[in-house]
Design a protein around this motif. Sequence first.
Motif, PDB file in Angstrom:
ATOM      1  N   SER A  69       0.969  -1.154  -0.076  1.00 17.80           N
ATOM      2  CA  SER A  69       0.014   0.118  -0.094  1.00 17.80           C
ATOM      3  C   SER A  69       0.855   1.236  -0.014  1.00 17.80           C
ATOM      4  O   SER A  69       0.480   2.347  -1.005  1.00 17.80           O
ATOM      5  CB  SER A  69      -0.926  -0.023   1.153  1.00 17.80           C
ATOM      6  N   ARG A  70       1.697   1.430   0.902  1.00 16.50           N
ATOM      7  CA  ARG A  70       2.608   2.723   1.136  1.00 16.50           C
ATOM      8  C   ARG A  70       4.018   2.197   1.510  1.00 16.50           C
ATOM      9  O   ARG A  70       4.199   1.523   2.275  1.00 16.50           O
ATOM     10  CB  ARG A  70       1.792   3.424   2.242  1.00 16.50           C
ATOM     11  N   LEU A  71       5.041   3.059   0.903  1.00 12.01           N
ATOM     12  CA  LEU A  71       6.522   3.240   1.240  1.00 12.01           C
ATOM     13  C   LEU A  71       6.984   4.416   1.705  1.00 12.01           C
ATOM     14  O   LEU A  71       6.576   5.253   0.832  1.00 12.01           O
ATOM     15  CB  LEU A  71       7.232   2.339   0.326  1.00 12.01           C
ATOM     16  N   GLU A  72       7.784   4.515   2.900  1.00 12.24           N
ATOM     17  CA  GLU A  72       8.092   6.069   2.797  1.00 12.24           C
ATOM     18  C   GLU A  72       9.459   5.788   3.353  1.00 12.24           C
ATOM     19  O   GLU A  72       9.940   4.765   3.977  1.00 12.24           O
ATOM     20  CB  GLU A  72       7.429   6.489   3.967  1.00 12.24           C
ATOM     21  N   TRP A  79      25.320  13.688  -3.009  1.00  8.79           N
ATOM     22  CA  TRP A  79      26.018  14.275  -4.065  1.00  8.79           C
ATOM     23  C   TRP A  79      26.093  15.745  -3.641  1.00  8.79           C
ATOM     24  O   TRP A  79      26.659  16.641  -4.306  1.00  8.79           O
ATOM     25  CB  TRP A  79      25.167  13.969  -5.529  1.00  8.79           C
ATOM     26  N   ALA A  80      25.041  16.154  -2.719  1.00  3.69           N
ATOM     27  CA  ALA A  80      24.798  17.716  -1.963  1.00  3.69           C
ATOM     28  C   ALA A  80      24.810  17.532  -0.872  1.00  3.69           C
ATOM     29  O   ALA A  80      23.831  17.449  -0.245  1.00  3.69           O
ATOM     30  CB  ALA A  80      23.740  18.089  -2.876  1.00  3.69           C
ATOM     31  N   PRO A  81      26.062  17.317  -0.049  1.00  5.68           N
ATOM     32  CA  PRO A  81      25.812  16.937   1.413  1.00  5.68           C
ATOM     33  C   PRO A  81      25.223  18.185   2.215  1.00  5.68           C
ATOM     34  O   PRO A  81      24.973  17.897   3.512  1.00  5.68           O
ATOM     35  CB  PRO A  81      27.370  16.423   1.759  1.00  5.68           C
ATOM     36  N   ASP A  82      25.282  19.317   1.690  1.00  8.82           N
ATOM     37  CA  ASP A  82      24.707  20.291   2.226  1.00  8.82           C
ATOM     38  C   ASP A  82      23.222  20.624   2.347  1.00  8.82           C
ATOM     39  O   ASP A  82      22.553  21.338   3.149  1.00  8.82           O
ATOM     40  CB  ASP A  82      25.337  21.806   1.842  1.00  8.82           C
ATOM     41  N   ILE A  83      22.553  19.619   1.519  1.00  6.70           N
ATOM     42  CA  ILE A  83      21.219  19.702   1.466  1.00  6.70           C
ATOM     43  C   ILE A  83      20.559  18.840   2.529  1.00  6.70           C
ATOM     44  O   ILE A  83      20.934  17.406   2.438  1.00  6.70           O
ATOM     45  CB  ILE A  83      20.503  19.183   0.250  1.00  6.70           C
ATOM     46  N   PRO A  84      19.625  19.040   3.452  1.00  6.92           N
ATOM     47  CA  PRO A  84      19.390  18.326   4.346  1.00  6.92           C
ATOM     48  C   PRO A  84      18.483  16.965   3.932  1.00  6.92           C
ATOM     49  O   PRO A  84      17.889  17.178   2.842  1.00  6.92           O
ATOM     50  CB  PRO A  84      18.254  18.932   5.265  1.00  6.92           C
ATOM     51  N   PRO A  85      18.050  16.063   4.661  1.00  6.45           N
ATOM     52  CA  PRO A  85      17.528  14.850   4.196  1.00  6.45           C
ATOM     53  C   PRO A  85      16.062  15.217   3.774  1.00  6.45           C
ATOM     54  O   PRO A  85      15.345  16.240   4.508  1.00  6.45           O
ATOM     55  CB  PRO A  85      17.377  13.666   5.116  1.00  6.45           C
ATOM     56  N   SER A  86      15.151  14.665   2.893  1.00 10.19           N
ATOM     57  CA  SER A  86      13.926  14.936   2.759  1.00 10.19           C
ATOM     58  C   SER A  86      12.996  13.658   2.680  1.00 10.19           C
ATOM     59  O   SER A  86      13.907  12.371   3.407  1.00 10.19           O
ATOM     60  CB  SER A  86      13.531  15.571   1.273  1.00 10.19           C
ATOM     61  N   ARG A  87      12.012  13.224   2.322  1.00  7.82           N
ATOM     62  CA  ARG A  87      11.218  12.353   2.491  1.00  7.82           C
ATOM     63  C   ARG A  87      10.289  11.977   1.132  1.00  7.82           C
ATOM     64  O   ARG A  87       9.692  12.707   0.662  1.00  7.82           O
ATOM     65  CB  ARG A  87      10.271  12.265   3.777  1.00  7.82           C
ATOM     66  N   SER A  88      10.741  10.762   0.683  1.00  8.39           N
ATOM     67  CA  SER A  88       9.736  10.288  -0.433  1.00  8.39           C
ATOM     68  C   SER A  88       8.709   9.116  -0.140  1.00  8.39           C
ATOM     69  O   SER A  88       8.906   8.218   0.831  1.00  8.39           O
ATOM     70  CB  SER A  88      10.565   9.711  -1.535  1.00  8.39           C
ATOM     71  N   VAL A  89       7.622   9.215  -0.744  1.00  9.02           N
ATOM     72  CA  VAL A  89       6.314   8.184  -0.485  1.00  9.02           C
ATOM     73  C   VAL A  89       6.059   7.771  -1.744  1.00  9.02           C
ATOM     74  O   VAL A  89       5.782   8.150  -2.588  1.00  9.02           O
ATOM     75  CB  VAL A  89       5.339   9.146   0.361  1.00  9.02           C
ATOM     76  N   PHE A  90       5.760   6.408  -1.653  1.00 13.12           N
ATOM     77  CA  PHE A  90       4.858   5.724  -2.793  1.00 13.12           C
ATOM     78  C   PHE A  90       3.918   5.110  -2.163  1.00 13.12           C
ATOM     79  O   PHE A  90       3.686   4.521  -1.440  1.00 13.12           O
ATOM     80  CB  PHE A  90       5.941   4.442  -3.209  1.00 13.12           C
ATOM     81  N   VAL A  91       2.589   5.441  -3.022  1.00 19.70           N
ATOM     82  CA  VAL A  91       1.372   5.087  -2.775  1.00 19.70           C
ATOM     83  C   VAL A  91       0.913   3.968  -3.799  1.00 19.70           C
ATOM     84  O   VAL A  91       0.939   4.639  -4.852  1.00 19.70           O
ATOM     85  CB  VAL A  91       0.372   6.234  -2.593  1.00 19.70           C
ATOM     86  N   LEU A  92       0.666   2.773  -3.427  1.00 21.02           N
ATOM     87  CA  LEU A  92       0.349   1.932  -4.386  1.00 21.02           C
ATOM     88  C   LEU A  92      -1.375   1.703  -4.535  1.00 21.02           C
ATOM     89  O   LEU A  92      -1.832   1.153  -3.415  1.00 21.02           O
ATOM     90  CB  LEU A  92       1.092   0.474  -4.327  1.00 21.02           C
ATOM     91  N   THR A  93      -1.977   1.587  -5.672  1.00 20.58           N
ATOM     92  CA  THR A  93      -3.312   1.172  -5.667  1.00 20.58           C
ATOM     93  C   THR A  93      -3.777   0.636  -6.957  1.00 20.58           C
ATOM     94  O   THR A  93      -3.289   0.675  -8.137  1.00 20.58           O
ATOM     95  CB  THR A  93      -4.318   2.656  -5.818  1.00 20.58           C
TER      96      THR A  93
END
Length: 147
Positions: A69-72, A79-93
Amino acid sequence: MTAKPDFMMQTYIRCTHDALWDALRDPEAISAYHFLSPKITLADGVYTYETPDGRTMMLARTLVEDPKSRLEHTFEPHWAPDIPPSRSVFVLTPEANHMKLVIEHYDLHFPVVPGEGVADGWERWAAGLKTFLETGEALRFNEKGTL
């Protein structure tokens, strides 16, 4: 109330629910279709994406895994260590004989420009995933053509 993603796209893939779920979680499968990273490993819930020359490109730590259903994941660019982590989400239907996949990206620290950067990367990634699942062919849609 849920926060609005900084980037969102969706695609439809002619495949089974299991095939899509597995392709999003299996490092060997991801290595076959990822547009820039030909080697991905998984250890203790952390995916390590390598560049063709063996350097760490990024890390993705599993945050949520709601089966089929969902992966986060975190999105930690090396490649850009000065950029803080973000978050990706996959929603399956599931829809009839195909799957709908929604890709959401949150907490970006730079603007999303259509056809560039994160937007271009996700489009290339999704094209590789779709091709892999629909044809079985490992094809990388990178800036210079396929690898």
